[in-house]
Structure formats: C-alpha cells, structure tokens
Design an enzyme around this catalytic site. Structure first.
Site, mmCIF file in Angstrom:
data_model
loop_
_atom_site.group_PDB
_atom_site.id
_atom_site.type_symbol
_atom_site.label_atom_id
_atom_site.label_comp_id
_atom_site.label_asym_id
_atom_site.label_seq_id
_atom_site.Cartn_x
_atom_site.Cartn_y
_atom_site.Cartn_z
ATOM 1 N N TRP A 12 0.692 -1.033 0.129
ATOM 2 C CA TRP A 12 0.485 0.160 -0.361
ATOM 3 C C TRP A 12 1.535 1.791 -0.242
ATOM 4 O O TRP A 12 0.280 2.175 0.022
ATOM 5 C CB TRP A 12 -1.035 -0.113 1.265
ATOM 6 N N LYS A 13 1.810 1.084 0.204
ATOM 7 C CA LYS A 13 2.916 2.349 0.376
ATOM 8 C C LYS A 13 2.521 3.690 1.163
ATOM 9 O O LYS A 13 2.025 2.749 2.798
ATOM 10 C CB LYS A 13 3.502 2.939 -1.388
ATOM 11 N N HIS A 90 13.417 -2.241 -0.999
ATOM 12 C CA HIS A 90 12.575 -2.035 -1.666
ATOM 13 C C HIS A 90 12.613 -0.603 -2.928
ATOM 14 O O HIS A 90 13.590 -0.065 -2.282
ATOM 15 C CB HIS A 90 10.827 -1.132 -1.389
ATOM 16 N N GLU A 162 12.064 -6.254 -9.373
ATOM 17 C CA GLU A 162 10.234 -5.012 -9.910
ATOM 18 C C GLU A 162 11.555 -3.708 -10.382
ATOM 19 O O GLU A 162 12.447 -3.211 -9.843
ATOM 20 C CB GLU A 162 10.292 -4.163 -7.894
ATOM 21 N N GLY A 168 5.211 1.692 -10.844
ATOM 22 C CA GLY A 168 3.965 3.629 -10.740
ATOM 23 C C GLY A 168 4.989 3.917 -12.006
ATOM 24 O O GLY A 168 3.608 4.881 -12.394
ATOM 25 N N SER A 207 3.844 -2.311 -12.163
ATOM 26 C CA SER A 207 2.171 -2.393 -12.578
ATOM 27 C C SER A 207 1.781 -3.164 -13.077
ATOM 28 O O SER A 207 1.148 -3.508 -14.006
ATOM 29 C CB SER A 207 2.823 -1.351 -13.923
ATOM 30 N N GLY A 228 1.647 -2.709 -6.472
ATOM 31 C CA GLY A 228 0.890 -1.548 -6.102
ATOM 32 C C GLY A 228 -0.303 -0.472 -5.959
ATOM 33 O O GLY A 228 -1.146 -1.392 -5.395
HETATM 34 P P1 13P Z 1 3.108 -0.766 -8.863
HETATM 35 O O1 13P Z 1 1.580 -1.374 -9.096
HETATM 36 O O2 13P Z 1 2.211 0.859 -8.594
HETATM 37 O O3 13P Z 1 3.641 -0.458 -10.236
HETATM 38 O O4 13P Z 1 3.941 -0.984 -7.694
HETATM 39 C C1 13P Z 1 4.736 -1.897 -7.371
HETATM 40 C C2 13P Z 1 5.579 -2.156 -5.983
HETATM 41 O O5 13P Z 1 6.771 -0.688 -5.603
HETATM 42 C C3 13P Z 1 5.588 -2.461 -5.749
HETATM 43 O O6 13P Z 1 6.503 -2.659 -4.597
#
Ligand code: 13P
Length: 246
Positions: A12-13, A90, A162, A168, A207, A228
C-alpha cells in the site's frame, strides 16, 4: 519438482486508511482463493487493525532492534502486532532513503531474527538496463545478502523482481522480459543450492494489474506478484489474486 505455491502481496506504500482496512478485511474474507497466499503490507500502524482477511506484512523495518532511533519500527515490533512478512530493499527505500546493498542485507538478517519472512526487492533502472549491466546489477543486489546470511538464509525468504522503470508508470514489463530476469535469479540460486532454487518464490512487481497479471503469472519462474497501485482497489486486487489462484 515441487510445485511452488503462488503469493500475491499488496504494497500500500504511503496510502490507505482505517476505512480501506475495513473494506479489504471484509472483501478478502469473502473470497475463496485456496491456491494463493494473499498478503497486504499496509502502513505499519494499520497492521493491528486487521482482525481478519489477509496475512500481513510491513513495508520496512529498522536495522536496529531497539534504542534511540526516532521514527523507526523494529522487526520484533512488527511481528508483535501480527506481521508475518516484511518488504526489504524496495527501490523507493533504496532511492529515496539511500539504502544501499549492505544496509538492505542487514535489514534482511534483522527481519529473519525477528521471525519475519523478508520479501527482498531487486530491480534495475532503465539506465542500467540500457547500459547492458542488468544481470551484474541484480547479481550484486543478491550477492550482498548472500554474503551476510549465506544460502540457508534464503530458505525462508521471498525475492521480488521489480524493475524501477515499471513501478508506478503503467509500463508493465512484458511477460518475456520479466521471465528472463526471473530465470536468471533462479539460476543464480541454483549455482548455490538447487533445492533452494526450486523452492524460493520469485514475485514480479511493477504496474501489475488485472489485465497483465494472468500472463505474467503463467510464466514458469514467476510465483506471484508484488502489487502497488492496483492493491488499493479491492475488486482489481481480487482479480489479480484470482489469476494467481489458477
Ligand atoms: P505499482 O504496482 O504501483 O507499479 O508498484 C509496484 C511496487 O512498487 C510494489 O512494491
């Protein structure tokens, strides 16, 4: 070869709220996903608010276990409120909070000492990919952890590939691009320990969404996703988990 069970983790950041917790608790209680482990890594303050639903994880942990480190949260503290996993290294921590390979390795070890399963993130920038240094870069990220904990340290750990350029941005790596790196990572493990290579889960992140998940998760070395943005949308997240449940 043993079939690896898939895992989908939502990161969820710095997003979410108590009402989102409640939505996900109820939403995930009501779905039947017997073949996939579903993990949510919310901001740490929300971990104890989940009374049911997903398995929980932290997004980061302190490299120290206690002391005068204002604002930090230890692995033991995360575990004490119900976390089972913790994301380590991360790319946002590496880039925005200057975490280098040695610090990430130390946090990985700390997580395991606290009884948490580390989800170790690795992945290159577009610049690194274009320069042709992709595999050397990933190798260095893995090697730093290996140097500290040894290959046995990976028996209860997860790796997440990643690529920074896919995070993102809406630009998911193609299944072939992702599989190529996942295969490299599994071969890297095989050089050290064949059994570990066969059992270690390697997640893809960057993504992932409802439409890209099925083909990504069908790749032989992709064991699920670290999601994310799409992990903040209940219906889409369930669709992604369902793709992994196949
Ligand atoms: P997104 O799925 O928003 O690109 O983020 C990926 C992420 O950083 C998961 O840790």
């Amino acid at each position: 070869m043993a079939q690896r069970r898939k895992l989908v983790a939502g990161n969820w950041k710095l997003n979410g709220s108590l009402s989102l917790v409640s939505l996900f608790e109820k939403g995930l209680d009501n779905v039947n996903l017997p073949n996939v482990d579903v993990v949510i890594c919310p901001p740490a303050v929300y971990i104890p608010s989940f009374k049911s639903g997903p398995v929980l994880g932290g997004q980061n942990l302190a490299v120290n276990d206690c002391g005068a480190f204002t604002g930090e949260i230890s692995g033991e503290q995360l575990a004490s409120v119900g976390a089972k996993y913790v994301i380590v290294g991360h790319s946002e921590r590496r880039e925005l909070f200057f975490e280098d390979n040695q610090l990430v390795a130390a946090k990985f070890a700390r997580a395991q000492n606290a009884g948490l399963v580390p989800i170790l993130c690795v992945g290159e920038s577009l610049e690194t990919r274009k320069s042709g240094d992709l595999f050397a870069f990933i190798n260095a990220q893995l090697q730093a952890v290996l140097d500290l904990v040894g290959i046995s340290g990976f028996t209860n750990a997860i790796v997440a590939y990643e690529p920074i350029w896919a995070i993102g941005t809406g630009e998911t790596a193609t299944p072939a691009q992702a599989q190529e790196v996942h295969e490299f990572i599994r071969a890297w493990f095989a050089k050290h320990d064949q059994a570990c290579a066969e059992s270690v889960k390697i997640l893809y992140g960057g993504s992932v969404n409802a439409s890209t998940a099925p083909e990504l998760f069908a790749q032989p070395d992709i064991d699920g996703g670290l999601v994310g943005g799409a992990s903040l949308k209940l219906e889409e997240f369930i669709t992604i988990c369902t793709a992994a449940n196949k």
